[in-house]
Scaffold this active site. Structure first.
Site, PDB file in Angstrom:
ATOM      1  N   ASP A 387      17.322  -1.667  -9.047  1.00 49.88           N
ATOM      2  CA  ASP A 387      17.503  -0.234  -8.901  1.00 49.88           C
ATOM      3  C   ASP A 387      18.104   0.008  -7.517  1.00 49.88           C
ATOM      4  O   ASP A 387      17.965  -0.831  -6.630  1.00 49.88           O
ATOM      5  CB  ASP A 387      16.108   0.400  -8.953  1.00 49.88           C
ATOM      6  N   ASP A 728      11.186   2.003 -10.953  1.00 48.51           N
ATOM      7  CA  ASP A 728      10.042   2.818 -10.538  1.00 48.51           C
ATOM      8  C   ASP A 728       9.739   3.952 -11.510  1.00 48.51           C
ATOM      9  O   ASP A 728       8.625   4.420 -11.591  1.00 48.51           O
ATOM     10  CB  ASP A 728      10.250   3.385  -9.115  1.00 48.51           C
ATOM     11  N   ASP A 732      12.409   3.168 -16.561  1.00 44.08           N
ATOM     12  CA  ASP A 732      12.623   1.734 -16.351  1.00 44.08           C
ATOM     13  C   ASP A 732      11.666   0.857 -17.150  1.00 44.08           C
ATOM     14  O   ASP A 732      11.873  -0.346 -17.248  1.00 44.08           O
ATOM     15  CB  ASP A 732      12.446   1.396 -14.856  1.00 44.08           C
TER      16      ASP A 732
END
Length: 1035
Positions: A387, A728, A732
């Site tokens: 990410d 997070d 996800d």
């Protein structure tokens, strides 16, 4: 006439509508995985229905009618209770928990444990066979019981470690139940959010979490943070207007669990619990199956090898024994003894402790491991899908550049921002800093004076927060400056105007003019200006100044930064006296012919440790792929700044720009890096995605949706990669669960992400992942060394049984003595290898190939069994024959003596000198020989332990004394041997006796030979890399 309802997929960051019709081929992307690894068809259909929305299109009246509610009065309590009983509480169904007893039993029967259970069963079978033939010895009963005890104790230990991680995970959950302000029975009530039902009218304000999916019917300056859905923290404006066909992108819907940053809003609940968008994604995660960890596969492979060797050797010698006219029952006992001798009893405990020690070490480095086996998986990682926001970056908007006086200045974007190097003496900066400070609604929460500025909590959106902290660091007390320049009127930023304006009294008592300050989209701000400030003086805004503005704006925008323009105007005192009343609705003051002062750009800057971490990944052969929901330009800028895209590598777009040609004219193979958007990815076939992943080493995926993150992970796994994924948000969780190792953020991470992950980064820092990779590689290396150390003595333990059967010698070493080696002298040294520091090349190797680079490979087995193992066996027999020879039995006289030796009725057996031996005397000599053999193995295992510190480097390069625990292990070996020989030597059931001191040193030359031989092996490996020697002698 109402339009037909359309169904949309969760393409949360896409710029266009995405119909599920386009996603029918979703399964094609799954890479042909088994049914358990994805939601079943009926579940998928059910998930689609949850987005069957048209509420964003309805008028307030239609909405009231649909849900049987009233915007003013809300639902009645009776109706609310009925709906709660029908739909259930407004909460996500928690993931199915494995019962604790099942978790415990899994620890008892997994991997090595099976081998030990089989060993214990065989021991008891052997005892039963002996009992039937009236020659029963309790040795096998003790051995079986001890094996079971080893399994139970190590199982309890592993279960305890896992439970500890689970408890830490539980502590992440919010302890205070969320409340909601609801209108029911025409009264405002605060109720637990779990009791909300569809049709409830709820009110939210800045700081509140949205308690369900709601359709807004009133909004005033409302902005929300959708990061738990999109992964990106840019504030999103919310209003009552229907602005987009896609319900996920329209501004009049608020989503469950997102946060209201500022303003107020009222909405009607349209979905609760699992039927919300967040609930839908959580359901998608629960349908994705977890894969077996690489270390679990390796242990299974090792168990198969050990079992195959044990059974093969056992069967060969069973047949040999039968052919040599042994009784069949005796041959079966031999078979069982050989199999048990091959079982590394202490290895289960060693592996469990090694994994636990590494998990503890990683916890100190901010990596919480939920599943012990995940420790090693991280070391095998060949692709990290990371990410951007919060992992590679600091997760806070920060002022990066300023443009004034026709110059671009670089601001300090480090964590404390104390080194601002730009020129602060200019009159233009004085004006710009004043606008930045005053034209800002963000405020520090009170009572934080002692907290460092950059760590203070701010009420306001991300951009305003960045500007507030920037001003506070450079100018001092911002709140005091605002008090001295009292605000008299304000127009907040909105998406229509694209500017924010405020009017202030000035702190100069001699200046009675009002100061109007404005900030916003640079092109809008420039339109409102007729002059520009240069070196503190106003000048006409001519073409050259406008061109300079556009050049700077394009340069900053091209860096992926968010750019704001700033201007001001002193309102003439004669037209706007101090008593003047400003009306922000009719706007009774000028908003044109202002003075343009400067530009300021912001970015969520990379963490300072990330570029080095990415560089280490590249050295270690790990591909780092950025997967983000952010804009491609911003994503590419961050990727370049942290090294995911190297400075010298260009994308197709870069080549086209450099050559001044269309992107379509560039040969894609010329580009070394690629930036792929979610829309492009949506149109790719699995084969095209595979080609992209194979041909480009440097890839950035931007504007991706949760499903696409899952598709990317599966694409990487099709390349036989071990994939680590960071995340997070709830969005996800499907990808986290699908990955070989899912890594959730401990600070910014949602509960759903933490539940789906195998590991939690307590500091949300990408650099911690690289630390984890090194630890994972180290544990694989150290487990290899431990297994090599453990297997070596197996030959020295096995050969006595084989010679006993074939040559008919008195038994050189018994099963109980072997057990004291495996569980007594060798346990602490085996664990000591877990503390061994990494060899110098650990982060310069390619990631291990999960199908080719095995924990126990052919080289390790051959070197341990046939090289060092045979040396140890010869050393053991040397001591054994020395003991017997000194007592009168020459080696040749021992051949085929077994039957007479073990016959209880013979008490006058003659040795080589004609001396007669009773049965008890022979038994005592057998115990002495067995004790001597035991000591010989122990002495040689000390040398084996030292050589196992490295696989390639010399011991002297690694350092003999760097790992102090090794020496604790060596001392423990000697103490255990001394206690068994001299402390418990009189306990006949243990088969030990007090040895003469000289027997302790007979095997020392063999120990030195083992050390020298291994140093020569390592030297030739280093001297001739890639040679036959390297390929066959490096394990």
């Amino acid at each position: 006439m109402r339009r037909k309802t359309e169904i949309y997929s969760v393409e949360l960051n896409g710029t266009k509508d995405v119909e599920l019709a386009d996603q029918k081929d979703d399964k094609k992307f799954k890479g042909g995985k088994n049914k358990d690894s994805e939601p079943n068809k009926s579940q998928e259909e059910e998930l689609k229905k949850e987005l069957d929305l048209d509420d964003h299109r309805l008028s307030n009246t239609d909405l009231e009618q649909k849900y049987g509610t009233n915007i003013i009065q809300g639902l009645s309590s009776i109706r609310a209770a009925e709906l709660l009983a029908r739909d259930g509480p407004n909460a996500l169904t928690p993931p199915k928990q494995t019962p604790e007893i099942i978790k415990f039993l899994k620890q008892m029967v997994g991997g090595f444990s099976i081998l030990l259970w089989i060993g214990a069963a065989l021991c008891w079978i052997a005892y039963v066979i002996q009992y039937v033939s009236s020659t029963a010895s309790l040795d096998n009963v003790y051995l079986g019981a001890i094996l079971v005890l080893v399994v139970i104790l190590t199982g309890i230990f592993a279960y305890y470690q896992e439970a500890k991680s689970t408890n830490i995970m539980a502590s992440f959950s919010k302890m205070i139940p969320q409340q909601a302000l609801v209108i029911r029975d025409a009264e405002k009530k605060i109720i637990p959010a779990e009791q909300l039902v569809v049709g409830d009218v709820v009110e939210i304000k800045g700081g509140d979490q949205i308690p369900a999916d709601i359709r807004l019917v009133f909004s005033q300056g409302c902005k929300v943070d959708n990061s738990s859905l999109t992964g990106e923290s840019e504030p999103q404006a919310r209003s009552t207007e229907f602005t987009h066909e896609n319900p996920l992108e329209t501004k009049n819907i608020g989503f469950y669990s997102t946060t209201c940053l500022e303003g107020t809003a009222t909405g009607i609940v349209i979905n609760t619990g699992d039927r919300t968008i967040i609930g839908r994604i959580a359901s998608l995660a629960s349908g994705v199956g977890s894969e077996k960890t690489p270390i679990a596969i390796e242990i299974e492979h090792f168990v198969h090898i050990v079992a195959a060797v044990a059974v093969s050797v056992g069967v060969i010698f069973f047949i040999t024994a039968v052919c040599m006219k042994y009784y069949v029952l005796d041959a079966i006992i031999f078979l069982i003894s050989i199999i048990v001798a091959n079982v590394p009893e202490g290895l289960l405990a060693t592996v469990t402790v090694t994994l636990s020690l590494t998990a503890k070490r990683m916890a100190k480095k901010n990596c919480l491991v939920k599943n012990l086996e995940a420790v090693e998986t991280l070391g095998s990682t060949s692709i990290i899908c990371s990410d951007k926001t919060g992992t590679l970056t600091q997760n806070r908007m920060t002022v990066a550049h300023l443009w004034f006086d026709n110059q671009i200045f670089v601001a300090d974007t480090s964590e404390n921002q104390t080194k601002q190097a730009f020129d602060q003496s200019s009159g233009t900066w004085a004006s710009l800093s004043k606008i930045i400070t005053l034209c800002n609604r963000a405020e520090f929460r009170p009572g934080q004076e002692s907290v460092p500025i950059m760590k203070r909590v701010v009420v306001g959106d991300a951009s305003e927060t960045a500007l507030l902290k920037f001003s506070e660091v450079i100018l001092g007390d911002v709140m005091d400056i605002r008090k001295r320049n009292h605000k008299v009127a304000e127009i907040p930023f909105n998406s229509t105007n694209k500017f924010q304006l405020s009017i202030h009294e000035t702190e100069d008592p001699n200046d009675k003019r009002f100061l109007m300050v404005m900030k916003g989209a640079p092109e809008r701000i420039l339109e409102k200006c007729s002059t520009i400030m240069i070196n503190g003086q106003e000048q006409p805004l001519d073409k050259s100044s406008a061109d300079a503005f556009h050049t700077a704006y394009m340069e900053l925008g091209g860096l992926g930064e968010r750019v704001l323009g700033f201007c001001h105007l002193y309102l003439p005192a004669d037209k706007f006296p101090q008593s003047y009343t400003f009306d922000v609705d009719s706007i009774n003051f000028p908003t044109s012919n202002l003075c343009f002062v400067g530009l300021l750009s912001m970015i969520d800057p990379p963490r300072s440790t990330v570029p080095d971490a990415v560089s280490k990944c590249r050295s270690a052969g790990i591909k780092v792929i950025m997967v983000t929901g952010d804009h491609p330009i911003t994503a590419k800028a961050i990727a370049k700044s942290v090294g995911i895209i190297s400075a010298n590598n260009e994308t197709v777009e870069d080549i086209a720009k450099r050559r001044n040609i269309a992107v379509e004219q560039v040969n894609k193979r010329e580009a070394k890096a690629a930036v792929v958007t979610g829309m492009e990815l949506k149109d790719m076939t699995p084969e095209q995605l595979d080609e992209l992943l194979i041909n480009y080493q440097e890839i950035v995926f931007a504007r991706t949706s949760p499903q696409q993150k899952l598709i990317i992970v599966e694409g990487c796994q099709r390349q036989d990669a071990v994939v680590a994924v960071t995340g997070d948000g709830v969005n996800d969780s499907p990808a986290l669960k699908k990955a070989d190792i899912g890594i959730a953020m401990g600070i910014a991470g949602s509960d759903a992400a933490k539940n789906a992950a195998d590991m939690v980064l307590l500091d949300d820092n990408f650099a911690s992942i690289v630390t984890g990779v090194e630890e994972g590689r180290l544990i694989f290396d150290n487990l290899k060394k431990t297994i090599a150390y453990t297997l070596t003595k197996n030959i020295a333990e096995l050969c006595p049984f084989l010679i006993y059967i074939v040559a008919g010698l008195p038994l050189p070493i018994g099963t109980i003595t072997i057990l004291f080696i495996d569980l007594g002298t060798d346990i602490i040294p085996s664990i000591a290898l877990a503390y061994e520091k990494a060899e110098s090349d650990i982060m310069n190797r390619k990631p291990r190939h999960k199908k080719k680079d095995r924990l126990v490979n052919k080289q390790l087995a051959i070197y341990s069994y046939l090289h060092i193992g045979l040396m140890q066996a010869l050393g053991g027999f040397l001591v054994y024959f020395t003991v017997y020879a000194q007592q009168g039995f020459w080696p040749t006289s021992l051949i085929n003596l077994r039957v007479s030796w073990e016959t209880d009725d013979i008490n006058d057996l003659e040795d080589s000198y004609g001396q007669e031996w009773t049965r008890y005397q022979r038994k005592y000599l057998e115990w002495t020989g067995s004790t001597a053999f035991f000591v010989a193995i122990m002495v040689q295992q000390i040398a084996d332990l030292i050589i196992r510190k490295t696989r390639r480097n010399s011991i002297f390069q690694q350092g003999l004394f760097r790992n102090k625990v090794i020496w604790v292990g060596i001392i423990s070996q000697i103490i255990v041997a001394l206690v068994l020989s001299y402390g418990l030597g009189s306990v006949t059931a243990l088969s030990f006796t007090m040895l003469r001191a000289q027997y302790w040193f007979v095997a020392v030359p063999h120990a030195i030979l083992i050390w020298v031989y291994d140093e020569m092996r390592k030297l030739f490996i280093r001297l001739y890399p890639g040679s036959w020697w390297d390929k066959n002698m490096y394990y």
